[in-house]
Each structure stands twice: as C-alpha cells, then as structure tokens.
Design a protein around this motif. Sequence first.
Motif, PDB file in Angstrom:
ATOM      1  N   ALA A 163       0.943  -1.186  -0.076  1.00 31.29           N
ATOM      2  CA  ALA A 163       0.234  -0.044  -0.284  1.00 31.29           C
ATOM      3  C   ALA A 163       0.656   0.832  -0.215  1.00 31.29           C
ATOM      4  O   ALA A 163       2.111   0.798   0.606  1.00 31.29           O
ATOM      5  CB  ALA A 163      -0.975   0.169   1.164  1.00 31.29           C
ATOM      6  N   VAL A 164      -0.291   2.084  -0.403  1.00 29.40           N
ATOM      7  CA  VAL A 164       1.102   3.634  -0.775  1.00 29.40           C
ATOM      8  C   VAL A 164       2.080   3.806  -0.889  1.00 29.40           C
ATOM      9  O   VAL A 164       3.396   3.808  -0.051  1.00 29.40           O
ATOM     10  CB  VAL A 164       0.778   4.905   1.556  1.00 29.40           C
ATOM     11  N   ASP A 165       2.761   2.816  -2.153  1.00 28.29           N
ATOM     12  CA  ASP A 165       3.954   2.996  -3.580  1.00 28.29           C
ATOM     13  C   ASP A 165       4.716   2.423  -2.244  1.00 28.29           C
ATOM     14  O   ASP A 165       5.483   2.384  -2.781  1.00 28.29           O
ATOM     15  CB  ASP A 165       3.779   4.482  -3.585  1.00 28.29           C
ATOM     16  N   GLY A 166       4.433   0.936  -1.685  1.00 30.20           N
ATOM     17  CA  GLY A 166       5.346   0.014  -0.933  1.00 30.20           C
ATOM     18  C   GLY A 166       5.799   0.898  -0.381  1.00 30.20           C
ATOM     19  O   GLY A 166       6.672  -0.012   1.089  1.00 30.20           O
ATOM     20  N   THR A 167       5.815   2.225   1.090  1.00 30.83           N
ATOM     21  CA  THR A 167       6.470   1.960   2.002  1.00 30.83           C
ATOM     22  C   THR A 167       5.933   1.001   3.789  1.00 30.83           C
ATOM     23  O   THR A 167       5.851   1.215   4.048  1.00 30.83           O
ATOM     24  CB  THR A 167       5.155   3.489   2.480  1.00 30.83           C
ATOM     25  N   ASN A 168       4.656   0.759   2.693  1.00 33.52           N
ATOM     26  CA  ASN A 168       3.939  -0.427   4.067  1.00 33.52           C
ATOM     27  C   ASN A 168       3.784  -1.699   3.145  1.00 33.52           C
ATOM     28  O   ASN A 168       2.948  -1.347   1.668  1.00 33.52           O
ATOM     29  CB  ASN A 168       2.731   0.122   4.494  1.00 33.52           C
ATOM     30  N   SER A 169       4.197  -3.367   3.482  1.00 36.09           N
ATOM     31  CA  SER A 169       3.402  -4.172   2.667  1.00 36.09           C
ATOM     32  C   SER A 169       3.634  -4.925   4.067  1.00 36.09           C
ATOM     33  O   SER A 169       3.755  -5.343   5.625  1.00 36.09           O
ATOM     34  CB  SER A 169       5.043  -4.130   1.955  1.00 36.09           C
ATOM     35  N   SER A 170       2.745  -6.165   3.620  1.00 41.44           N
ATOM     36  CA  SER A 170       2.243  -7.330   4.476  1.00 41.44           C
ATOM     37  C   SER A 170       2.321  -8.837   4.153  1.00 41.44           C
ATOM     38  O   SER A 170       1.599  -8.825   2.606  1.00 41.44           O
ATOM     39  CB  SER A 170       1.059  -6.836   5.000  1.00 41.44           C
ATOM     40  N   LYS A 171       2.999  -9.530   4.141  1.00 37.96           N
ATOM     41  CA  LYS A 171       3.203 -10.532   3.585  1.00 37.96           C
ATOM     42  C   LYS A 171       2.132 -11.641   4.033  1.00 37.96           C
ATOM     43  O   LYS A 171       2.271 -12.076   5.370  1.00 37.96           O
ATOM     44  CB  LYS A 171       4.224 -11.955   3.299  1.00 37.96           C
ATOM     45  N   ILE A 172       0.976 -12.315   3.759  1.00 40.10           N
ATOM     46  CA  ILE A 172      -0.404 -13.342   4.325  1.00 40.10           C
ATOM     47  C   ILE A 172      -0.250 -14.983   2.951  1.00 40.10           C
ATOM     48  O   ILE A 172      -0.232 -14.628   2.105  1.00 40.10           O
ATOM     49  CB  ILE A 172      -1.414 -11.736   4.107  1.00 40.10           C
ATOM     50  N   TYR A 173      -0.218 -15.558   4.320  1.00 45.58           N
ATOM     51  CA  TYR A 173      -0.321 -17.187   3.770  1.00 45.58           C
ATOM     52  C   TYR A 173      -2.063 -16.931   3.050  1.00 45.58           C
ATOM     53  O   TYR A 173      -2.935 -16.532   4.239  1.00 45.58           O
ATOM     54  CB  TYR A 173      -0.362 -17.995   5.115  1.00 45.58           C
ATOM     55  N   VAL A 174      -2.000 -17.405   2.289  1.00 45.41           N
ATOM     56  CA  VAL A 174      -3.243 -17.644   1.383  1.00 45.41           C
ATOM     57  C   VAL A 174      -4.029 -18.796   1.844  1.00 45.41           C
ATOM     58  O   VAL A 174      -4.934 -19.706   2.062  1.00 45.41           O
ATOM     59  CB  VAL A 174      -3.489 -17.598   0.183  1.00 45.41           C
ATOM     60  N   VAL A 175      -3.407 -20.625   0.812  1.00 46.93           N
ATOM     61  CA  VAL A 175      -3.903 -21.666   0.573  1.00 46.93           C
ATOM     62  C   VAL A 175      -2.591 -22.859   0.593  1.00 46.93           C
ATOM     63  O   VAL A 175      -1.474 -22.535  -0.066  1.00 46.93           O
ATOM     64  CB  VAL A 175      -4.656 -21.438   0.001  1.00 46.93           C
ATOM     65  N   ASN A 176      -3.161 -24.349   0.838  1.00 45.56           N
ATOM     66  CA  ASN A 176      -1.753 -25.023  -0.034  1.00 45.56           C
ATOM     67  C   ASN A 176      -1.991 -25.625  -0.990  1.00 45.56           C
ATOM     68  O   ASN A 176      -3.417 -25.438  -1.663  1.00 45.56           O
ATOM     69  CB  ASN A 176      -1.788 -25.911   1.308  1.00 45.56           C
ATOM     70  N   PHE A 177      -1.338 -25.892  -1.975  1.00 44.60           N
ATOM     71  CA  PHE A 177      -1.811 -27.286  -3.012  1.00 44.60           C
ATOM     72  C   PHE A 177      -0.809 -28.617  -3.184  1.00 44.60           C
ATOM     73  O   PHE A 177       0.098 -27.942  -2.626  1.00 44.60           O
ATOM     74  CB  PHE A 177      -1.995 -25.997  -4.222  1.00 44.60           C
ATOM     75  N   TYR A 178      -1.411 -29.475  -3.769  1.00 47.69           N
ATOM     76  CA  TYR A 178      -0.376 -30.471  -3.725  1.00 47.69           C
ATOM     77  C   TYR A 178      -0.598 -30.932  -4.941  1.00 47.69           C
ATOM     78  O   TYR A 178      -1.862 -30.765  -5.621  1.00 47.69           O
ATOM     79  CB  TYR A 178      -1.062 -31.536  -2.762  1.00 47.69           C
ATOM     80  N   VAL A 179       0.699 -31.335  -5.262  1.00 52.12           N
ATOM     81  CA  VAL A 179       0.568 -32.483  -7.053  1.00 52.12           C
ATOM     82  C   VAL A 179       0.931 -32.936  -7.038  1.00 52.12           C
ATOM     83  O   VAL A 179       1.912 -33.424  -6.607  1.00 52.12           O
ATOM     84  CB  VAL A 179       1.365 -31.151  -7.646  1.00 52.12           C
ATOM     85  N   ARG A 180       0.539 -34.098  -7.901  1.00 54.20           N
ATOM     86  CA  ARG A 180       0.924 -35.460  -7.852  1.00 54.20           C
ATOM     87  C   ARG A 180       1.189 -36.132  -9.093  1.00 54.20           C
ATOM     88  O   ARG A 180       0.448 -35.435  -9.660  1.00 54.20           O
ATOM     89  CB  ARG A 180       0.232 -36.470  -6.819  1.00 54.20           C
TER      90      ARG A 180
END
Length: 361
Positions: A261-278
């Motif tokens: 937000a606000v041109d990169g002066t604030n940011s936050s990393k948020i975990y969303v979801v898992n995925f699995y591949v076989r």
Amino acid sequence: GDGIPVTGTYVVARIYDPGNKLVSTIDLEDLGNGSYTGSYYVEYGLSEGVYTLEVEAFVDNSSVAVDTVYFNISAPSGYSIEVETDKDVYMVPDNATVKALLIVEGSPRPGENLTACLYFPNGTLAEEKLMQDLGNGSYTTWFLLPENYPSGVYSVEVSTVINDTIIMGNTTTVVSNGKLKFTITVNDGYVVNGTVIVNITARVEEGVPIAKVYYHIDEGSAIEIQKPEDGNYDSGEETVIISFDAKHYLGEHEIYVTIEAVDGTNSSKIYVVNFYVRVQPKRYSIIAPYFKHHIREYRASELARSVGANLTGIWWWDTENQEYHSYIPGVSGPDEDFVLNFATGYFIYLTDESYIVEIGW
C-alpha cells in the motif's frame, strides 16, 4: 387559511436532487407574520441539474398544504481552483504543502483570500488555514501531520468567494502512520487442467489505496499481479486473480500473497492456501483426497476438471449398500456428482499419465 396569513404552523421543506433522491429536510422557522424561512447550503460536489423544493404545512399533525418549486444548480463558469499537494503519500510525522491556482475568466487571479481545509478520512475537519498569496494567482499553505494522525485518505478543500460566488477546488492525499492492517479473503479457488486459479480480495482497513499485489509460491520470487479485476490499483480494496500452472511443482506447497500500500511504504505478506501436486500413471489407480478442507466442496466433477480429458471415470465402493457409484465426465448428471471425502479411497481411470492438483488445507 382563507387568504389570511397563518402563524404557529409546522412547515417543512424537502429538497430532492435531479434523480429525485431526498438530499435535505429543513424545519422552517416561523417569523410570526405568516412567513417561514430556512436555508440550504449548496456544498461543493453536488450534482448539477434541476432540484425540487417541496414545502409542506401541517396543522394538528395533518398535512394542509403542499407547494413545489424547482431550481437549478450549476458550477459557476469562468471560475476554478486547481489544488495539489507536494506528495501523494505522507508518512507521519510530516508537513503537507498545499498549492492552489485560482483561475478567473481564463486568467490567474492574485489578491483574493483563499482558505484551505484539511479533512480526516472520516470527513471531520482536521485544520483550516488562510493561504499565502504568491502574487501570480498561486497560493500556498502547509499542514502539520503529527504521529497520532490515523492512516487513510485525507481530502484538502480550497475555497474563496468572488462576487458573492463560492469557488471551490479539492484534492486527496494519503497519510500513513506505518501501522496499516492488511487482510486477505479467499473468494474462490479451483483447478483446471493442472492450472490453479484463486480469486482473492485484498484490503487495507484504513482505506489507504493498494499500490500492488503479488504472490510467492513457498519462498520463491515475487510474481506481480499486473491488474486487479477492475483494471486499476486505486482503492483500499482490490480483487485479483492468481493463476499458474501447478504441474511444475510436485508435493505440497504454500501460496503467500503480499499487499503493498501507499507506493510500497507499507506491505504485509499473508499466507493464503496450500496446493498439492502428484503424478498418477495411466489406467486404473486408487487415490484419496490429500486435504481435509477445500475452498470449494470437493466433488468428483472438481477432480475431473482439475485433471482434464485424460480422466474418464471415478468410482467409489458403497460398503453400506454394497454397490459402486460412478461419475463419468461429460455423461453423469449433477445427481451423480458425489463428494470426495477425506481418508476415503476412489478408483480413477486415466488414458495417460496425468498430474492431479488439489488446493486446500
């Protein structure tokens, strides 16, 4: 009544905008001679057009008279104020410099009294100042933005009065105290032919505009989502689509989303979801859902769509009724689309080696 002025009556005026929406109700003051009066402030930003003024009188709570007149609201021609701030984004504490250019009949006009008002994100007045006349039609002032100012979108309004005409101009700016609250909502998620598609809404609770949204797979490089669904990053809430070919990833992986937000002066990393591949070989196999929870209800049709044309059938053994249930993609109807339960085995048939991609937690 009967041609005689009436006093002591309750009289109300209602004002409707050009779309016939009620914008104001005014209780009129009794002047004691049969006349009633009230005022309506025509504020900056109202829609131009024909407004309706409806006046109604009441006696003993009963309506006894109604009259309607019409009036037009339009912007004064030949007058304008152009307003700007020296920054788009301020990190408190800071000073915000405001500049205004007054145009009258097409030319800059010095020598007038211009007032600048700074408003908090909730619309309340933070500070009001008389602007300095620079002598060439330009005016300036500044506002102190202390540390205790909340983050959000502030508005700056500049006004003056010339020949009994109110001229106004405004702009907006962003103030951040470095304590923004970021949230992510997963709206939907599914897999098509091995491609993961996740629909999310990113929010900055203070309403500060989002400048960028990007995601990481595990701790890999950032992948920027170029545009939100509405086309531009310009608000504190944006919906974006994450889409990538999951066949390049075997095993379980995590998707993280970062909001800036606000041109990169604030940011936050948020975990969303898992995925699995076989990877499953061609012909018959037995599989079970990897995740206990899914964004969508995990049905046979979801599994079929995630694999694609190579999957031609899904079966499960009903131990209670001692019979098989089947789902054939493109043939079976919705009533045959059974739920795939965690820790339960299902037979599938593949015409070729295929990737099975599942998203959940």
